[in-house]
Design a protein around this motif. Structure first.
Motif, short mmCIF file in Angstrom:
data_model
loop_
_atom_site.label_atom_id
_atom_site.label_comp_id
_atom_site.label_asym_id
_atom_site.label_seq_id
_atom_site.Cartn_x
_atom_site.Cartn_y
_atom_site.Cartn_z
N LEU A 1 7.21 -0.81 7.44
CA LEU A 1 6.50 0.47 7.40
C LEU A 1 7.53 1.57 7.20
CD1 LEU A 1 3.96 2.24 7.87
CD2 LEU A 1 4.45 2.11 10.33
N TYR A 2 7.35 2.35 6.12
CA TYR A 2 8.30 3.42 5.82
C TYR A 2 7.57 4.75 5.74
CZ TYR A 2 11.44 -0.33 4.26
OH TYR A 2 12.23 -1.44 4.19
N ASN A 3 8.22 5.79 6.27
CA ASN A 3 7.71 7.15 6.11
C ASN A 3 8.72 7.93 5.28
OD1 ASN A 3 5.95 9.34 6.55
ND2 ASN A 3 7.29 10.11 8.17
N VAL A 4 8.29 8.34 4.08
CA VAL A 4 9.19 9.02 3.14
C VAL A 4 8.73 10.46 2.95
CG1 VAL A 4 10.19 8.96 0.83
CG2 VAL A 4 9.47 6.82 1.91
N ASN A 5 9.68 11.39 3.03
CA ASN A 5 9.39 12.80 2.76
C ASN A 5 10.37 13.34 1.71
OD1 ASN A 5 7.36 14.26 4.88
ND2 ASN A 5 8.29 12.42 5.75
N PHE A 6 9.82 13.99 0.70
CA PHE A 6 10.63 14.57 -0.37
C PHE A 6 10.72 16.07 -0.17
CE2 PHE A 6 8.59 10.79 -2.00
CZ PHE A 6 9.62 10.12 -2.61
N PRO A 7 11.94 16.64 -0.16
CA PRO A 7 12.04 18.11 -0.17
C PRO A 7 11.60 18.62 -1.55
CG PRO A 7 14.21 17.14 -0.45
CD PRO A 7 13.26 15.99 -0.25
N VAL B 1 0.86 -1.19 0.00
CA VAL B 1 0.00 0.00 0.00
C VAL B 1 0.90 1.23 0.00
CG1 VAL B 1 -1.67 1.36 1.33
CG2 VAL B 1 -1.93 -1.14 1.15
N LEU B 2 0.66 2.13 -0.96
CA LEU B 2 1.36 3.41 -1.00
C LEU B 2 0.35 4.50 -0.65
CD1 LEU B 2 3.29 3.06 -4.41
CD2 LEU B 2 4.00 2.30 -2.13
N SER B 3 0.77 5.44 0.19
CA SER B 3 -0.12 6.51 0.60
C SER B 3 0.51 7.86 0.30
CB SER B 3 -0.41 6.38 2.10
OG SER B 3 -1.23 7.43 2.55
N GLY B 4 -0.17 8.67 -0.50
CA GLY B 4 0.37 10.00 -0.86
C GLY B 4 0.13 10.30 -2.33
N ILE B 5 0.94 11.10 -2.93
CA ILE B 5 1.99 11.87 -2.26
C ILE B 5 1.31 13.01 -1.53
CG2 ILE B 5 4.07 13.28 -2.55
CD1 ILE B 5 4.57 11.70 -5.17
N ASN B 6 1.47 13.09 -0.20
CA ASN B 6 0.76 14.09 0.56
C ASN B 6 1.24 15.51 0.23
OD1 ASN B 6 -1.19 14.66 2.74
ND2 ASN B 6 0.61 15.60 3.70
N MET B 7 0.29 16.43 0.16
CA MET B 7 0.61 17.84 -0.07
C MET B 7 0.86 18.49 1.28
SD MET B 7 0.00 18.25 -3.46
CE MET B 7 -0.76 19.79 -3.92
N GLY B 8 2.09 18.34 1.73
CA GLY B 8 2.49 18.80 3.07
C GLY B 8 3.36 17.74 3.69
N PRO B 9 4.35 18.14 4.50
CA PRO B 9 5.27 17.16 5.07
C PRO B 9 4.61 16.36 6.20
CG PRO B 9 5.76 19.34 5.93
CD PRO B 9 4.65 19.51 4.93
N ASN B 10 5.13 15.18 6.47
CA ASN B 10 4.73 14.38 7.63
C ASN B 10 6.00 13.96 8.35
OD1 ASN B 10 1.79 14.07 7.79
ND2 ASN B 10 2.01 13.29 5.71
N ILE C 1 0.49 -6.20 5.37
CA ILE C 1 0.91 -5.76 4.03
C ILE C 1 1.90 -4.60 4.20
CG2 ILE C 1 0.10 -4.72 1.86
CD1 ILE C 1 -2.69 -6.00 2.58
N LYS C 2 2.94 -4.59 3.39
CA LYS C 2 3.92 -3.50 3.45
C LYS C 2 3.23 -2.15 3.21
CE LYS C 2 8.03 -3.96 1.54
NZ LYS C 2 9.16 -3.97 0.56
N GLY C 3 3.63 -1.13 3.98
CA GLY C 3 3.02 0.20 3.84
C GLY C 3 4.07 1.28 3.70
N ILE C 4 3.87 2.16 2.74
CA ILE C 4 4.82 3.25 2.51
C ILE C 4 4.04 4.56 2.39
CG2 ILE C 4 6.66 4.14 1.03
CD1 ILE C 4 7.01 1.25 -0.04
N ALA C 5 4.38 5.54 3.27
CA ALA C 5 3.77 6.86 3.21
C ALA C 5 4.73 7.81 2.51
CB ALA C 5 3.47 7.36 4.61
N LEU C 6 4.21 8.65 1.61
CA LEU C 6 5.05 9.58 0.86
C LEU C 6 4.45 10.99 0.94
CD1 LEU C 6 4.45 6.82 -1.22
CD2 LEU C 6 6.72 7.61 -1.87
N SER C 7 5.31 11.97 1.26
CA SER C 7 4.83 13.34 1.47
C SER C 7 5.84 14.33 0.92
CB SER C 7 4.65 13.62 2.96
OG SER C 7 3.86 12.63 3.58
N THR C 8 5.37 15.55 0.64
CA THR C 8 6.27 16.61 0.21
C THR C 8 5.72 17.95 0.69
OG1 THR C 8 7.58 17.43 -1.66
CG2 THR C 8 5.24 17.07 -2.07
N PRO C 9 6.59 18.91 1.04
CA PRO C 9 6.09 20.20 1.51
C PRO C 9 5.39 20.98 0.40
CG PRO C 9 8.48 20.02 1.82
CD PRO C 9 8.05 18.87 0.99
#
Ligand code: MN
Length: 241
Positions: free
Chosen positions: A158-164, A89-98, A120-128
Motif C-alpha cells: 500500500l503506497y500513498n503518493v503525493n505530487f507537489p 488499483v490506482l486511486s486519484g489523481i486526487n485534487m488536493g493533498p492527502n 491487491i496492490k493499492g496506490i493512492a495518488l494526490s496533488t495540491p
C-alpha cells in the motif's frame, strides 16, 4: 497487467482522466469511479442499499469506464469483483493533498486500502490544488516514473503518493503525525441561519523526512503504509504486565 482506476473526486475529475491516460502505458486499464464527489468519505462502504454499475457518460479514449453510486471503497470492491485478476488499483489523481493526519479522512487512500484488504496492490495518488488547477501535463513524467517504480515488484503493498505542483525529485517518506487543527468554523447562510465548516489544517511545521515535508520542499512523496494499527510498544508493555 490489469489496472483498475478509481478516485474520490468522481468520474468527471480531470485527475482521473490524467491518471487513466498515463496508466494505460503500463497495461490494460479500466475506470470504475463514483458518480459524484466522495472526498473525505474515508473508508465508508454502502451496505444498506444496492449499488449500480453503469457505463460512464464521459469518454476515456480506448478505456472501459463505469460510474458507481457509491463510495471509493465500494468502487474497488465492485470493480475488482467484476474484473477478475485485477493486478493493481490506482486511486486519484486526487485534487488536493492527502498527507499526514489527513490520511484518516481520505477517500482516495481508502480506495487503495480496500484493494489491499482484497489482496491487491493499492496506490493512492494526490496533488495540491492552488489558485490554478493542477498541471497534469507537467506532472505526467513524474507520475509515469512513480508508477514504473511501484508497479515493478509483485509484492502486496500500500503506497500513498503525493505530487507537489512542480516536482524536482522523489523522496521515500514517513507519515507526519504532528498535531493538526480539525476545528469547526461557524458561518451564516444567505438566509441568516448558522452553519459550520469542518477545517483541517496542520498546526506545526512538518518534520524532515515526512510526507508533508517532502511536498513542502517540492519532492514527490512516496509513503509505504501498513494496515496493522497495533501499538507494538504498548502491546509489549501491557502483555508483559
Ligand atoms: Mn478528493
Amino acid at each position: 497487467m490489469r489496472i483498475l482506476i478509481t478516485n474520490d473526486d468522481g468520474i468527471y475529475s480531470p485527475g482521473i482522466a490524467a491518471l487513466a491516460r498515463i496508466a494505460s502505458r503500463f497495461g490494460e486499464v479500466r475506470v470504475v469511479a463514483p458518480d459524484v464527489e466522495q472526498s473525505s468519505m474515508g473508508h465508508a462502504v454502502t451496505h444498506s442499499r444496492p449499488l449500480s454499475y453503469r457505463k460512464s457518460p464521459i469518454e476515456f479514449p480506448g478505456i472501459e469506464a463505469y460510474r458507481v453510486n457509491g463510495t471509493p471503497a465500494d468502487c474497488v470492491a465492485l470493480g475488482t469483483h467484476l474484473w477478475s485478476k485485477t493486478d493493481v488499483v490506482l486511486s486519484g489523481i486526487n485534487m488536493g493533498p492527502n498527507l499526514g493526519n489527513g490520511m484518516w479522512h481520505s477517500g482516495t487512500l481508502a480506495a487503495a486500502k480496500q484493494a489491499v484488504l482484497l489482496g491487491i496492490k493499492g496506490i493512492a495518488l494526490s496533488t495540491p490544488v492552488g489558485d490554478t488547477e493542477p498541471d497534469f501535463d507537467l506532472l505526467a513524467p513524474f507520475v509515469e516514473k512513480t508508477l514504473s517504480t511501484l508497479l515493478a515488484d509483485k509484492e502486496l503493498a500500500l503506497y500513498n503518493v503525493n505530487f507537489p505542483q512542480r516536482p524536482r525529485d522523489t523522496r521515500w517518506t514517513r507519515q507526519s503525525v504532528r498535531l493538526y487543527d480539525g476545528t469547526i468554523v461557524p458561518g451564516t447562510d444567505p438566509l441568516g441561519r448558522k452553519h459550520y465548516w469542518f477545517t483541517v489544517t496542520p498546526l506545526e511545521p512538518a518534520e524532515e523526512g515526512t510526507d508533508r515535508w517532502a511536498v513542502d520542499n517540492d519532492f514527490v512523496s512516496i509513503t509505504p503504509l501498513r494496515l496493522d494499527l497495533t501499538n507494538e510498544l504498548m502491546l509489549r508493555e501491557k502483555a508483559n504486565g
